[in-house]
Design an enzyme around this catalytic site. Sequence first.
Site, mmCIF file in Angstrom:
data_model
loop_
_atom_site.group_PDB
_atom_site.id
_atom_site.type_symbol
_atom_site.label_atom_id
_atom_site.label_comp_id
_atom_site.label_asym_id
_atom_site.label_seq_id
_atom_site.Cartn_x
_atom_site.Cartn_y
_atom_site.Cartn_z
ATOM 1 N N LYS A 116 0.816 -1.205 0.000
ATOM 2 C CA LYS A 116 0.000 0.000 0.000
ATOM 3 C C LYS A 116 0.858 1.267 0.000
ATOM 4 O O LYS A 116 0.524 2.250 -0.653
ATOM 5 C CB LYS A 116 -0.931 0.003 1.209
ATOM 6 C CG LYS A 116 -2.021 -1.063 1.160
ATOM 7 C CD LYS A 116 -2.970 -0.882 2.346
ATOM 8 C CE LYS A 116 -3.694 -2.148 2.741
ATOM 9 N NZ LYS A 116 -4.660 -2.660 1.769
ATOM 10 N N GLU A 200 -2.488 6.912 8.014
ATOM 11 C CA GLU A 200 -3.393 7.762 7.232
ATOM 12 C C GLU A 200 -4.321 8.508 8.151
ATOM 13 O O GLU A 200 -4.682 8.021 9.217
ATOM 14 C CB GLU A 200 -4.287 6.892 6.325
ATOM 15 C CG GLU A 200 -3.659 6.490 5.035
ATOM 16 C CD GLU A 200 -4.582 5.606 4.198
ATOM 17 O OE1 GLU A 200 -5.756 5.394 4.569
ATOM 18 O OE2 GLU A 200 -4.093 5.118 3.175
ATOM 19 N N HIS A 235 -13.932 -3.639 8.654
ATOM 20 C CA HIS A 235 -13.275 -3.215 7.416
ATOM 21 C C HIS A 235 -13.455 -4.214 6.289
ATOM 22 O O HIS A 235 -12.682 -4.227 5.339
ATOM 23 C CB HIS A 235 -11.774 -2.949 7.636
ATOM 24 C CG HIS A 235 -11.496 -1.913 8.678
ATOM 25 N ND1 HIS A 235 -11.975 -0.630 8.591
ATOM 26 C CD2 HIS A 235 -10.802 -1.976 9.834
ATOM 27 C CE1 HIS A 235 -11.586 0.055 9.648
ATOM 28 N NE2 HIS A 235 -10.884 -0.741 10.424
ATOM 29 N N ARG A 300 -6.741 -7.932 -9.372
ATOM 30 C CA ARG A 300 -7.388 -9.231 -9.584
ATOM 31 C C ARG A 300 -8.862 -8.991 -9.813
ATOM 32 O O ARG A 300 -9.336 -7.859 -9.739
ATOM 33 C CB ARG A 300 -7.216 -10.084 -8.327
ATOM 34 C CG ARG A 300 -7.757 -9.359 -7.095
ATOM 35 C CD ARG A 300 -7.790 -10.226 -5.867
ATOM 36 N NE ARG A 300 -7.847 -9.457 -4.644
ATOM 37 C CZ ARG A 300 -8.949 -9.001 -4.053
ATOM 38 N NH1 ARG A 300 -10.128 -9.198 -4.614
ATOM 39 N NH2 ARG A 300 -8.896 -8.327 -2.931
#
Length: 672
Positions: A116, A200, A235, A300
């Site tokens: 990420k 973040e 999540h 994907r």
Amino acid sequence: MFTKILIANRGEIACRVAATARRLGVKTVAVYSDADAQAKHVAACDEAIHIGGSAPKDSYLRWERIIEAAKQTGAQAIHPGYGFLSENEDFAQACAAAGLVFIGPPASAIQAMGLKAESKRLMAKAGVPLVPGYQGEDQDPALLQREADAIGYPVLIKASAGGGGKGMRRVERSEDFAAALASCQREAINSFGNDAVLVEKYVLRPRHIEIQVFGDSLGHCVYLFERDCSVQRRHQKVLEEAPAPGMTEALRQRMGEAAVAAAQAVGYVGAGTVEFIVEQPGGYEAPEQMKFYFMEMNTRLQVEHPVTEAITGQDLVEWQLRVASGEPLPKRQDELQIIGHAIEARICAENPDNQFLPATGRLAVYRKPACTSFERGAVRFDDGVREGDAISPFYDSMIAKLIVHGEDRAQALARLDAALAQTHIVGLANNVQFLRHVVQSPSFGKAQLDTALIERERAVLFDQDRLGLALTAAAAIAQQLQAERAQEGADPFSRRDGWQSHGLMQRRFALDWGGQPWQAQLQYGRAGALQLALADAAGAPVAGGLLTVQAQGAALLLTFAGQRCLVQVDVEGERRHVFTPQGAGSIGLRDPLAHAGEATAAAGGLNAPMPGKLLSFAVEVGQHVRPGQVLAVMEAMKMEHSICAPQEGVVAELLYAPGEQVTEGAPLLRLE
Ligand code: ADP
Ligand code: ADP
Ligand code: MG
């Protein structure tokens, strides 16, 4: 086009890929583990190769073995599905080295988007908007703490290599940062073998809106619009829909173009999804103010791809196969359009009322609504299991995906609710009723979407029994009488009708509903009329009246206490599972005469609720614990679960060492 492909996956996605391959005249090879020897995906393919033990690392992740299977069967290409090897660049590379086509993006694109933090650095260069945060290489805890303080709380710490909702910690205050960082790094190293994190800004009340992109080897790239996946737990996605409610044409185009730019920045080929987190500064009523930020790219096919298939009329697996065999994209951007509205619900083996704890077991009853499978339809039901199959602890807990398509959101919603009502699962905990409650919740109905929807609607989502004692009990007793009648057949001497045979006018049942005992008394009147009275354990009446029952196919039409309802009842030991259009419920039904003298087993003991790995104990021998206190942490079905004390006590003995596998029901520790 290929003539034969190997599908390096299992479950619904393996069946999904096989269905399109078959339609296109492409032969398929399945691979399977010990646990999957009889699985549906094996039957769905033309050939099947056993590749090892039940644990993923012994089978579905053994890529040398899978490549060997492809060579042995003459497959030209490998479809990795999602999960397992789908985002493994070494595997993509190994396929190429073995002369096999990997049905997915180039290894370089997987690698670029695999972490990420790195992908965010890359996206910044490509001009894609990012969530404010720190994604540098320097992982000094003091530096990370300073960055978090500068971003401002709440922040989200994310494992850079993370996925599937794992390896994330929300931190509310600066003083909690260090502990959350350590715990996130621990999970990251255990789950992903890499403890790098990024920090973040935690976007408040955000929406998760992702864009489906597709590239071909000739350099074209298009977007197939968005999916809103804001309804999440832990999540992880629960419901996904398209188009995103409130989406404007202008924002769709900006997000679509940003996603295409992201894909092109890494030379993308094949199906991919660019996930954005969307801020709603103007609230639900002002979607035109929505601001989007890049979160990650999944290189994907996505679990929720059928939603896009429904609204575009395209078969994304067909697109994958065409693109991988070197053909251009089947459609240009200007040839794509949105038709109607689609919603997907993920049906999982889990207990929503117990923190979504995953469940294992056998699908003793598995009834689906009238539907299509693996292709578009008003109601589409994609799964990789059949009635009688087991949901094992080795793989994830998704049982099936239910996808509905309607002219508009209201019609899709109505279809989803009706289809969920016709989805009957007995044998293991599942989220079907929970999904109905979400679909019926005011927030979802009004499309007030954000990732906190489930939290906000708690009161109407959890611990609900919409059917109520009266109907559930009446249905269970009606079924019992019906079953007895069917058993007796024409033999007059075996009739168990209270009035005629025993000379009895009454019959009693002990009920167990909502965790409490209740009693039922059935009174046989003239001409078969039945009076049913329900009372609590102390005998105080709670409901009563005439009970009428009429068989209607496999269902019973019953009336009781002013309610009329079509019910279907399934028997599981002493439990009766009642399904109705209004809701479902279950009740214990005991004929006390049939059980006289049996002792009731006392509950208790601290046992593993499922098979898995013991990660750690949170207590020591000799420690005094309160009810609800966390005693141990287990890992099962890719998630961590806290095991809490059922009662007060003193820890007498720890029966396992951290890291050890435990079987379901195994005592973990002894409490005194
Ligand atoms: P999607 O983004 O397609 O909705 P999910 O994030 O739910 O997908 O994950 C798709 C599948 O891949 C699921 O089977 C999930 O358990 C698995 N998965 C995703 N990321 C990982 C990972 N890093 N490690 C293990 N399994 C993963
Ligand atoms: P994964 O690889 O596990 O899918 P993601 O980065 O896609 O991880 O995040 C998963 C989910 O976590 C998102 O769908 C969203 O609900 C939540 N999330 C991620 N980043 C943020 C953020 N910065 N602020 C708030 N929620 C976030
Ligand atoms: Mg994600």
